[in-house]
Design a protein around this motif. Structure first.
Motif, short mmCIF file in Angstrom:
data_model
loop_
_atom_site.label_atom_id
_atom_site.label_comp_id
_atom_site.label_asym_id
_atom_site.label_seq_id
_atom_site.Cartn_x
_atom_site.Cartn_y
_atom_site.Cartn_z
N THR A 1 89.35 24.45 -47.02
CA THR A 1 89.60 23.56 -45.74
C THR A 1 91.06 23.63 -45.42
O THR A 1 91.33 23.53 -44.28
CB THR A 1 89.08 22.30 -46.24
OG1 THR A 1 87.60 22.42 -46.53
CG2 THR A 1 89.34 21.34 -45.12
N THR B 1 92.66 24.64 -42.08
CA THR B 1 93.55 23.63 -41.27
C THR B 1 95.06 24.08 -41.02
O THR B 1 95.57 24.08 -39.99
CB THR B 1 93.52 22.27 -41.71
OG1 THR B 1 93.86 22.33 -42.95
CG2 THR B 1 92.14 21.69 -41.84
N GLN C 1 94.09 16.87 -42.28
CA GLN C 1 93.25 17.07 -43.33
C GLN C 1 93.14 15.67 -44.13
O GLN C 1 92.17 15.57 -44.99
CB GLN C 1 94.70 17.81 -44.13
CG GLN C 1 94.78 19.20 -43.69
CD GLN C 1 95.99 19.95 -44.32
OE1 GLN C 1 96.72 19.66 -44.99
NE2 GLN C 1 95.81 21.31 -44.65
N LEU D 1 89.82 14.89 -43.13
CA LEU D 1 88.54 15.42 -43.71
C LEU D 1 88.62 14.95 -45.27
O LEU D 1 87.44 15.05 -45.70
CB LEU D 1 88.97 16.84 -43.69
CG LEU D 1 88.94 17.64 -42.23
CD1 LEU D 1 89.59 19.02 -42.35
CD2 LEU D 1 87.59 17.66 -41.84
#
Length: 135
Positions: free
Chosen positions: A53, A57, A70, A73
């Motif tokens: 992730t 990003t 971030q 998330l």
């Protein structure tokens, strides 16, 4: 402050270990198995997902929005991990409708939307601050 936080963390860790060691013998092995499974799940599921992730990003989200996205998330993942058993009704007993009286799916969606809104406001504030500094 760091030393105080470290001491508090060590005290909590000691309290947890003492509680585990205080358990009856048959429960201790189950707890150790759970701890080993949690460790394996963390190292082979959670960490790779977080790293993937972060890489995605970093590659696809513009810099002013990167940290807010971030953070949103990470908050969303933590909320989902905690709420998912309630959303799917794990442990629900058919003859006890009051065991899960709330609409947990709706609540989770509202909290995820708030995390996204927080990221959007944070990004807008960063963009506004950047525009004021340039001229």
């Amino acid at each position: 402050m760091r030393v105080l936080l470290a001491l508090a963390g060590l005290a909590l860790l000691g309290y947890g270990v003492a509680g585990w060691l205080d358990a009856p013998g048959h429960e201790l092995w189950g707890r150790l198995l759970f701890a080993a499974a949690a460790l394996v799940a963390h190292d082979f599921v959670v960490v790779p997902l977080v790293l993937a992730t972060a890489a995605l990003t970093t590659r696809f989200v513009p810099e002013p929005a990167r940290r807010p996205v971030q953070a949103a998330l990470a908050v969303g993942a933590a909320l989902t991990a905690v709420a998912l058993p309630f959303v799917i009704g794990a442990g629900r007993i058919a003859d006890n409708p009051s065991a899960f009286p709330q609409h947990y799916g709706r609540g989770l969606l509202i909290l995820l939307a708030l995390a996204g809104l927080g990221a959007a406001v944070w990004t807008a504030a960063r963009l506004a601050r950047g525009r004021r500094r340039k001229p």
